[in-house]
Design a protein around this motif. Structure first.
Motif, PDB file in Angstrom:
ATOM      1  N   THR A 125       0.813  -1.231   0.048  1.00  0.00           N
ATOM      2  CA  THR A 125      -0.002   0.056   0.002  1.00  0.00           C
ATOM      3  C   THR A 125       0.893   1.384   0.040  1.00  0.00           C
ATOM      4  OG1 THR A 125      -0.462  -0.184   2.516  1.00  0.00           O
ATOM      5  CG2 THR A 125      -1.928  -1.087   1.056  1.00  0.00           C
ATOM      6  N   ASN A 126       2.055   1.265   0.489  1.00  0.00           N
ATOM      7  CA  ASN A 126       2.989   2.236   0.322  1.00  0.00           C
ATOM      8  C   ASN A 126       3.703   2.546  -0.876  1.00  0.00           C
ATOM      9  OD1 ASN A 126       2.317   3.007   3.339  1.00  0.00           O
ATOM     10  ND2 ASN A 126       4.235   1.491   3.895  1.00  0.00           N
ATOM     11  N   PHE A 127       3.409   1.496  -2.039  1.00  0.00           N
ATOM     12  CA  PHE A 127       4.111   1.550  -3.372  1.00  0.00           C
ATOM     13  C   PHE A 127       3.413   2.709  -3.924  1.00  0.00           C
ATOM     14  CE2 PHE A 127       5.764  -3.187  -3.341  1.00  0.00           C
ATOM     15  CZ  PHE A 127       6.591  -2.901  -2.433  1.00  0.00           C
ATOM     16  N   SER A 128       4.077   2.986  -5.103  1.00  0.00           N
ATOM     17  CA  SER A 128       3.737   3.916  -6.034  1.00  0.00           C
ATOM     18  C   SER A 128       2.696   3.161  -6.928  1.00  0.00           C
ATOM     19  CB  SER A 128       4.596   4.647  -7.101  1.00  0.00           C
ATOM     20  OG  SER A 128       5.326   3.778  -7.716  1.00  0.00           O
ATOM     21  N   LYS A 129       1.999   3.526  -7.782  1.00  0.00           N
ATOM     22  CA  LYS A 129       1.081   2.978  -8.826  1.00  0.00           C
ATOM     23  C   LYS A 129       2.010   2.157  -9.741  1.00  0.00           C
ATOM     24  CE  LYS A 129      -2.341   3.624 -12.597  1.00  0.00           C
ATOM     25  NZ  LYS A 129      -3.175   4.523 -13.039  1.00  0.00           N
ATOM     26  N   GLY A 130       2.967   2.629 -10.153  1.00  0.00           N
ATOM     27  CA  GLY A 130       3.821   1.853 -11.008  1.00  0.00           C
ATOM     28  C   GLY A 130       4.528   0.800 -10.268  1.00  0.00           C
ATOM     29  N   MET A 131       4.988   0.620  -8.966  1.00  0.00           N
ATOM     30  CA  MET A 131       5.549  -0.323  -8.295  1.00  0.00           C
ATOM     31  C   MET A 131       4.547  -1.043  -7.818  1.00  0.00           C
ATOM     32  SD  MET A 131       8.056   1.980  -5.898  1.00  0.00           S
ATOM     33  CE  MET A 131       8.805   0.373  -5.060  1.00  0.00           C
ATOM     34  N   GLN A 132       3.438  -0.828  -7.740  1.00  0.00           N
ATOM     35  CA  GLN A 132       2.080  -1.755  -7.351  1.00  0.00           C
ATOM     36  C   GLN A 132       1.933  -2.631  -8.525  1.00  0.00           C
ATOM     37  OE1 GLN A 132      -1.438  -0.404  -5.682  1.00  0.00           O
ATOM     38  NE2 GLN A 132      -0.327   0.668  -3.985  1.00  0.00           N
ATOM     39  N   ARG A 133       2.068  -2.348  -9.934  1.00  0.00           N
ATOM     40  CA  ARG A 133       2.068  -2.962 -11.075  1.00  0.00           C
ATOM     41  C   ARG A 133       2.993  -4.059 -10.953  1.00  0.00           C
ATOM     42  NH1 ARG A 133      -2.158  -1.373 -13.985  1.00  0.00           N
ATOM     43  NH2 ARG A 133      -2.992   0.567 -14.013  1.00  0.00           N
ATOM     44  N   GLN A 134       4.280  -3.541 -10.711  1.00  0.00           N
ATOM     45  CA  GLN A 134       5.202  -4.650 -10.694  1.00  0.00           C
ATOM     46  C   GLN A 134       5.394  -5.488  -9.812  1.00  0.00           C
ATOM     47  OE1 GLN A 134       9.172  -2.331 -10.619  1.00  0.00           O
ATOM     48  NE2 GLN A 134       8.111  -0.404 -11.446  1.00  0.00           N
ATOM     49  N   ALA A 135       4.620  -5.192  -8.648  1.00  0.00           N
ATOM     50  CA  ALA A 135       4.423  -6.164  -7.507  1.00  0.00           C
ATOM     51  C   ALA A 135       3.462  -7.391  -8.045  1.00  0.00           C
ATOM     52  CB  ALA A 135       3.801  -5.765  -6.265  1.00  0.00           C
ATOM     53  N   ALA A 136       2.423  -6.766  -8.804  1.00  0.00           N
ATOM     54  CA  ALA A 136       1.321  -7.816  -9.551  1.00  0.00           C
ATOM     55  C   ALA A 136       1.803  -8.583 -10.464  1.00  0.00           C
ATOM     56  CB  ALA A 136       0.222  -6.923  -9.985  1.00  0.00           C
ATOM     57  N   LEU A 137       2.679  -8.076 -11.234  1.00  0.00           N
ATOM     58  CA  LEU A 137       3.722  -8.817 -12.368  1.00  0.00           C
ATOM     59  C   LEU A 137       4.477  -9.788 -11.883  1.00  0.00           C
ATOM     60  CD1 LEU A 137       4.321  -5.803 -14.758  1.00  0.00           C
ATOM     61  CD2 LEU A 137       2.923  -7.784 -15.245  1.00  0.00           C
ATOM     62  N   ILE A 138       5.279  -9.618 -10.497  1.00  0.00           N
ATOM     63  CA  ILE A 138       6.117 -10.654  -9.917  1.00  0.00           C
ATOM     64  C   ILE A 138       5.065 -11.713  -9.621  1.00  0.00           C
ATOM     65  CG2 ILE A 138       7.327 -11.002  -7.959  1.00  0.00           C
ATOM     66  CD1 ILE A 138       8.491  -8.123  -8.136  1.00  0.00           C
ATOM     67  N   CYS A 139       4.162 -11.390  -8.963  1.00  0.00           N
ATOM     68  CA  CYS A 139       3.264 -12.745  -8.493  1.00  0.00           C
ATOM     69  C   CYS A 139       2.696 -13.342  -9.763  1.00  0.00           C
ATOM     70  CB  CYS A 139       1.886 -12.181  -7.667  1.00  0.00           C
ATOM     71  SG  CYS A 139       2.563 -11.347  -6.240  1.00  0.00           S
ATOM     72  N   ALA A 140       2.316 -12.791 -10.775  1.00  0.00           N
ATOM     73  CA  ALA A 140       1.417 -13.245 -11.856  1.00  0.00           C
ATOM     74  C   ALA A 140       2.549 -14.090 -12.682  1.00  0.00           C
ATOM     75  CB  ALA A 140       0.908 -12.263 -12.712  1.00  0.00           C
ATOM     76  N   PHE A 141       3.728 -13.818 -13.226  1.00  0.00           N
ATOM     77  CA  PHE A 141       4.876 -14.552 -13.867  1.00  0.00           C
ATOM     78  C   PHE A 141       5.196 -15.685 -12.890  1.00  0.00           C
ATOM     79  CE2 PHE A 141       5.471 -10.827 -16.558  1.00  0.00           C
ATOM     80  CZ  PHE A 141       5.075 -11.310 -17.474  1.00  0.00           C
ATOM     81  N   ALA A 142       5.342 -15.418 -11.614  1.00  0.00           N
ATOM     82  CA  ALA A 142       5.701 -16.670 -10.594  1.00  0.00           C
ATOM     83  C   ALA A 142       4.599 -17.753 -10.478  1.00  0.00           C
ATOM     84  CB  ALA A 142       6.095 -16.074  -9.262  1.00  0.00           C
ATOM     85  N   ALA A 143       3.352 -17.418 -10.785  1.00  0.00           N
ATOM     86  CA  ALA A 143       2.130 -18.187 -10.505  1.00  0.00           C
ATOM     87  C   ALA A 143       2.277 -19.255 -11.816  1.00  0.00           C
ATOM     88  CB  ALA A 143       1.164 -17.622 -10.746  1.00  0.00           C
ATOM     89  N   ARG A 144       2.941 -19.080 -12.682  1.00  0.00           N
ATOM     90  CA  ARG A 144       2.937 -20.055 -14.148  1.00  0.00           C
ATOM     91  C   ARG A 144       1.646 -20.027 -14.596  1.00  0.00           C
ATOM     92  NH1 ARG A 144       8.249 -19.599 -16.174  1.00  0.00           N
ATOM     93  NH2 ARG A 144       9.780 -20.235 -14.654  1.00  0.00           N
ATOM     94  N   PRO A 145       0.783 -19.239 -14.717  1.00  0.00           N
ATOM     95  CA  PRO A 145      -0.537 -19.646 -15.205  1.00  0.00           C
ATOM     96  C   PRO A 145      -0.160 -19.909 -16.757  1.00  0.00           C
ATOM     97  CG  PRO A 145      -0.078 -17.107 -15.477  1.00  0.00           C
ATOM     98  CD  PRO A 145       0.946 -17.759 -14.626  1.00  0.00           C
ATOM     99  N   GLU A 146      -1.391 -20.116 -17.368  1.00  0.00           N
ATOM    100  CA  GLU A 146      -1.661 -20.797 -18.889  1.00  0.00           C
ATOM    101  C   GLU A 146      -2.186 -19.619 -19.572  1.00  0.00           C
ATOM    102  OE1 GLU A 146      -3.336 -24.499 -19.739  1.00  0.00           O
ATOM    103  OE2 GLU A 146      -2.458 -25.407 -17.918  1.00  0.00           O
ATOM    104  N   TYR A 147      -2.940 -18.677 -18.830  1.00  0.00           N
ATOM    105  CA  TYR A 147      -3.461 -17.580 -19.391  1.00  0.00           C
ATOM    106  C   TYR A 147      -3.257 -16.361 -18.568  1.00  0.00           C
ATOM    107  CZ  TYR A 147      -5.976 -20.993 -22.089  1.00  0.00           C
ATOM    108  OH  TYR A 147      -6.307 -22.129 -23.112  1.00  0.00           O
ATOM    109  N   LEU A 148      -2.729 -15.196 -19.038  1.00  0.00           N
ATOM    110  CA  LEU A 148      -2.191 -14.163 -18.439  1.00  0.00           C
ATOM    111  C   LEU A 148      -3.298 -12.899 -18.895  1.00  0.00           C
ATOM    112  CD1 LEU A 148      -0.794 -12.539 -16.263  1.00  0.00           C
ATOM    113  CD2 LEU A 148       1.057 -12.301 -17.932  1.00  0.00           C
TER     114      LEU A 148
END
Length: 299
Positions: A125-148
């Motif tokens: 919650t203390n991150f900037s908007k851009g850093m929050q998107r980066q946090a979301a991307l880290i979790c998304a790619f590490a989840a190894r989904p078949e559809y992003l």
């Protein structure tokens, strides 16, 4: 593969999606573009299983995602405003994701944390908007989904992070057959990334095409005439955009480069040449045909 069959989603009397039909192949990058309120975000949420269709179906590998944990475990959705658990750190979100996604890759998570300049122990919650998107991307790619699925993901990212994101997407598609759907108004970012693009407008899809075929179907040309012929002389060409500046004529025309130049040369111009056409210019031209242009808005 994602199959969209007569998909309809309504909010009250308004149809955000109205009888939409198209298919997204596996292992590809699909760009969703369109006017504001066209239904792009609604489609992503329906595809992710957040919304239940009011009509038709969206099928992921032949199955509906709504209330289907098996299908949802293959899908990761990053909305325009990513959601994180209250007061959570990136490490907390990693634990949360690892319990949802069976292919969660802890080593990949650590590697991504080194690529993106985001602290794992800081509250998101203390991150900037851009850093929050980066946090979301880290979790998304590490989840190894078949559809992003990503909604306006480039918004808030600096140029270096945008290039890093595109590089990661290309690697995942190539090495792991990831299917990516990106809804964005930043057409220049999509231009060198997407295989296919779908143009949404007023709850429908105007077209879904291979991005190279899309450019082949529309041609931008510049020619000089003295005197300037009447517009009727250019028939039967389907002119999407017409602009004159003195003796100089700029056209965006539906058709192939060679046939358009042949028609122009038959009118004896001083010179005529084809120019590169950007995805943004294709978008503007197609939306003008649909009645969504600056002149209609101002009037």
């Amino acid at each position: 593969m994602i199959e969209v069959q007569n998909l309809t989603k309504k909010f009250g009397a308004k149809a955000a999606l109205d009888n939409v039909n198209f298919t997204i192949g596996g292992g590809s990058v699909f760009g969703l573009v369109g006017s504001n309120g066209a239904g792009k975000s609604t489609f992503l949420r329906t595809c992710a299983g957040i919304y239940f269709p009011d009509g038709g179906n969206v099928l992921v590998d032949g199955k509906a995602p709504f209330e289907n944990a098996e299908v949802k475990s293959k899908i990761c959705f990053i909305p325009d405003y990513p959601y994180f658990l209250p007061q959570a750190t990136l490490s907390d979100m990693a634990k949360f994701y690892s319990g949802i996604y069976p292919k969660w890759d802890a080593a990949r998570f650590e590697d991504l944390c080194k690529l993106f300049p985001v602290g794992k122990k800081e509250r998101i919650t203390n991150f900037s908007k851009g850093m929050q998107r980066q946090a979301a991307l880290i979790c998304a790619f590490a989840a190894r989904p078949e559809y992003l699925l990503m909604d306006e993901i480039f918004d808030g990212l600096d140029p270096v992070m945008r290039q890093l994101l595109k590089k990661l997407i290309c690697e995942e598609v190539s090495e792991h057959n990831l299917t990516v759907i990106i809804a964005s108004h930043n057409l220049r970012e999509l231009e060198d990334l997407c295989d296919h693009v779908g143009l949404f407008h007023k709850g429908g899809i105007l077209f879904e095409k291979d991005i190279d075929a899309l450019r082949l179907g529309v041609c931008k040309v510049q020619a000089a005439f003295r005197p300037m012929p009447e517009r009727s002389a250019f028939e039967p060409m389907e002119i999407l955009e017409w602009e004159t500046r003195g003796s100089l004529l700029n056209l965006v025309v539906r058709g192939g480069r060679d046939e358009v130049l042949e028609k122009l040369n038959s009118l004896n111009p001083i010179f005529a040449e084809a120019l590169p056409l950007t995805l943004e210019e294709v978008f503007i031209s197609e939306m003008e045909v649909a009645g969504y242009d600056i002149n209609n808005i101002l009037s």
